[in-house]
Design an enzyme around this catalytic site. Structure first.
Site, PDB file in Angstrom:
ATOM      1  N   ARG A  80       0.817  -1.193   0.000  1.00  0.00           N
ATOM      2  CA  ARG A  80       0.000   0.000   0.000  1.00  0.00           C
ATOM      3  C   ARG A  80       0.865   1.264   0.000  1.00  0.00           C
ATOM      4  O   ARG A  80       0.480   2.297  -0.541  1.00  0.00           O
ATOM      5  CB  ARG A  80      -0.916   0.008   1.222  1.00  0.00           C
ATOM      6  CG  ARG A  80      -1.865   1.145   1.153  1.00  0.00           C
ATOM      7  CD  ARG A  80      -2.789   1.241   2.306  1.00  0.00           C
ATOM      8  NE  ARG A  80      -3.309   2.594   2.272  1.00  0.00           N
ATOM      9  CZ  ARG A  80      -4.245   2.989   1.441  1.00  0.00           C
ATOM     10  NH1 ARG A  80      -4.801   2.147   0.639  1.00  0.00           N
ATOM     11  NH2 ARG A  80      -4.642   4.240   1.430  1.00  0.00           N
ATOM     12  N   ASP A  81       2.016   1.160   0.640  1.00  0.00           N
ATOM     13  CA  ASP A  81       2.907   2.317   0.671  1.00  0.00           C
ATOM     14  C   ASP A  81       3.217   2.809  -0.733  1.00  0.00           C
ATOM     15  O   ASP A  81       3.126   3.989  -1.045  1.00  0.00           O
ATOM     16  CB  ASP A  81       4.229   1.956   1.351  1.00  0.00           C
ATOM     17  CG  ASP A  81       4.065   1.896   2.848  1.00  0.00           C
ATOM     18  OD1 ASP A  81       2.932   2.072   3.305  1.00  0.00           O
ATOM     19  OD2 ASP A  81       5.065   1.679   3.542  1.00  0.00           O
ATOM     20  N   LEU A  82       3.582   1.853  -1.573  1.00  0.00           N
ATOM     21  CA  LEU A  82       3.933   2.220  -2.947  1.00  0.00           C
ATOM     22  C   LEU A  82       2.786   2.974  -3.588  1.00  0.00           C
ATOM     23  O   LEU A  82       2.931   4.033  -4.164  1.00  0.00           O
ATOM     24  CB  LEU A  82       4.205   0.961  -3.775  1.00  0.00           C
ATOM     25  CG  LEU A  82       5.385   0.110  -3.386  1.00  0.00           C
ATOM     26  CD1 LEU A  82       5.456  -1.081  -4.298  1.00  0.00           C
ATOM     27  CD2 LEU A  82       6.661   0.931  -3.487  1.00  0.00           C
TER      28      LEU A  82
END
Lengths: 124, 500
Positions: A80-82
């Site tokens: 999700r960070d990406l």
């Protein structure tokens, strides 16, 4: 408006809410390029509707640290960070270039927490 | 991970020039005039020739202002084109963006974060409608019934078949407690066959009216029945207590008796029809509607409508295809959906004729959709289930709606202990339209929002799934209703005031 006539109740509401925006400014972002994206330290938010961007504006617990301050119990997948960095920030994380090479990279990912597996690897 | 100290600068943009592209909308015609239905806002606009020309030109691809002016110069003076662009940008039918080399059409909106979704769904919605399943028992044996038939959710054996009076009273207290500062609450009785437990139903409404008077809240009551047990004294009570009635009925004798049969297999038309006639003759204060279940075997919408609306004289008639898994014998298959659509369209055309003549038509499917279009409803969830509407099972368990009442997997609380609000919020966040990947590019999503949870559960075993089996159907039907709406707006706008 002369060319576009509001018909239902929602259209009339949208019309009333957007009357404050000068038409010319809405249709000419280049004329107001300086206000298209502004840093808040440049002197406050622009007039009219605007969206603060960036992860530092959003309190999203469970993303970077878990409830005990560690990283063992993060509630969102690391992938999700990406995605979030790319979409809501200007941070150039290592994700495919959505404009030129991989326009459909996130097409199948409406909700990262559910669909993150569908964000595939892209090989240049 | 990045933090607030990130120094990545946006590129200098001032030298790039403006280009235009089409926004997200659905174009339709009403009375020959062009309209657009704006997908993100659910607003409806009528366009003039210049704005249509701008959108048509942009349909070929993105344009710079010069290219647009060049393309349209032979047809419209420049100021007209400029004005059209400005107005289309304002309503977001056209997006202005700064030129960047790109291959793809408009970048989609970012998916909201789970936290944002939680916040969006997190506003506590007061309960406005409580559906009380006073019994799960029925005196009919309709093969297609989701309460009893092959697709039923809960095992009938592990719950009481009838709600008792203390539970009914507790349900009423629960309804008031969850209704927040709503001045009007709706109490709806459902089953099984509601009138099998008339005694408790009557007591529950009496108690609700009494409590409502003390609390300063108005209680609107309604019930759904198969009409087999309607007796004169029950009709008296319905009239006296101003109870709205919906009769589940499938059409004329042959149509009704195909599935709506008593346990021994005897058709119910002979019992139902005289009761309905008496009800309609005497219960004139509230509209009495018929609710038809369409199946593969009973799909002649026109003749069903004529019988129920004209021969029997219902105030309105609404149709819904049977909720079932696709392999059942009565499931409507693809060609059946198409057939149903063309018949709906022909009734919608008749509705339009009536509307333009200032007359009332009884096809409620059109009326309901027109009202949603007029208000510009933009749904975060397909219906109010689990939000402003909940269903109570016979034992007092509270579930998403009447269709899920009694299912432990879809329980949100009990009338005694209240709603588990954390569970409710989590459920709403999970079912938000933004989590339905397949709906993301559909223009009909403000009105459909993925469709009925129960339908999805029956079809796919998962309430999260959008009902992909009827997407085309919904889009075609919504388009038909938009055309009807546009035509009425052009020719008889005062008709739409009833939806204000």
């Amino acid at each position: 408006m002369a060319r576009v006539q509001p018909i239902n109740k929602k259209a009339r509401r949208v019309d009333a809410d957007t009357l404050a925006t000068p038409l010319a400014a809405a249709a000419a972002p280049d004329a107001a390029a300086g206000n298209d994206v502004v840093a808040l330290q440049q002197g406050g938010a622009p007039t009219g509707p605007n969206i603060p961007l960036g992860c530092s504006f959003v309190f999203s617990p469970g993303w970077e640290v878990d409830s005990s301050g560690g990283t063992a119990g993060l509630c969102q997948p690391v992938e999700r960070d990406l995605y979030d960095c790319y979409i809501t920030c200007f941070w150039p994380v290592h994700v495919p270039d959505l404009y030129n090479h991989a326009p459909d990279w996130t097409a199948k990912c409406a909700a990262a927490q559910k669909d993150w597996r569908k964000i595939d690897l892209i090989f240049p | 991970m990045i933090d607030g100290t990130a120094t990545a600068e946006p590129q200098t943009v001032s030298r790039r020039s403006t280009r235009f592209r089409r926004g997200e909308f659905h174009a339709f015609a009403g009375d020959g005039a062009p309209f657009v239905y704006m997908t993100p806002s659910a607003a409806v606009y009528r366009l003039d020739d210049a704005s249509v020309a701008v959108l048509d030109t942009l349909a070929q691809g993105d344009c710079s202002p010069d290219e647009l002016a060049q393309a349209l110069r032979s047809r419209f003076p420049l100021p007209e084109v400029k004005e059209a662009i400005e107005e289309l940008v304002r309503i977001r039918a056209v997006e202005a963006f700064l030129e960047t080399p790109r291959k793809a059409p408009p970048a989609e909106l970012p998916a909201p974060s789970p936290a944002a979704l939680q916040r969006a769904s997190g506003k506590r919605v007061p309960l406005s409608t409580l559906v009380m399943n006073v019994t799960s028992k029925c005196n009919l044996s309709c093969a297609y019934c989701y309460e009893y038939g092959e697709d039923r959710l809960s095992e009938a054996s592990d719950k009481p078949r009838f709600m008792d009076e203390p539970t009914a009273r507790a349900s009423v207290d629960f309804m008031f407690a969850e209704s927040g500062d709503q001045k009007l609450v709706n109490l709806t009785f459902f089953g099984g066959e509601t009138l099998l437990n008339f005694k408790v139903l009557k007591a529950a409404l009496g108690y609700a009216r009494e409590r409502g008077a003390t609390l300063g809240k108005r209680v609107e009551a309604s019930l759904t029945t198969n009409a087999t047990l309607l007796r004169s004294e029950i009709i008296d009570w319905l009239v006296e207590n101003d109870v709205g009635v919906t009769v589940s009925m499938d059409g004329n004798k042959e149509q009704q008796d195909t599935f709506r049969v008593f346990k021994g297999g005897m058709g119910s038309y002979g019992t139902v029809a005289p009761n309905v006639k008496e009800l309609l003759a005497r219960h004139t204060r509230r509209p009495v509607g018929a609710r038809v279940t369409l199946t593969k075997q009973n799909l002649d919408v026109r003749s069903i409508y004529d019988h129920l609306a004209h021969t029997l004289g219902f105030w309105e008639v609404g149709f819904a295809p049977v909720t079932t898994s696709w392999q059942r014998d009565y499931a409507i298959q693809e060609d059946g959906f198409y057939d149903m659509l063309t018949q709906f369209q022909s009734l919608a055309a008749e509705y339009l004729e009536f509307a333009l003549a200032g007359k009332r038509h009884k096809f409620s499917n059109v009326r309901d959709t027109l009202e949603e279009i007029h208000k510009g409803l933009n749904k975060s969830h397909p219906c109010g289930a689990g939000m402003g509407l909940m269903g109570v099972a016979t034992d007092g368990d509270v579930a998403l709606c009447h269709r899920f009442a009694g299912s432990d997997a879809h329980k949100l609380g009990t009338v005694h202990g209240g709603v588990d609000h954390d569970k409710q919020q989590a459920w709403l966040a999970e079912h938000h339209i933004a989590t339905k990947t397949d709906c993301k590019t559909c223009w009909a999503r403000p009105l459909c929002a993925g469709g009925c949870y129960h339908e999805a559960h029956t079809r796919y075993g998962d309430t999260h799934r959008p009902n992909l089996h009827y997407c085309e159907w919904i889009r075609s039907w919504t388009n038909t209703c938009l055309e009807v709406y546009g035509t009425i707006a052009a020719k008889r706008p005062e008709f739409l005031q009833q939806f204000d």
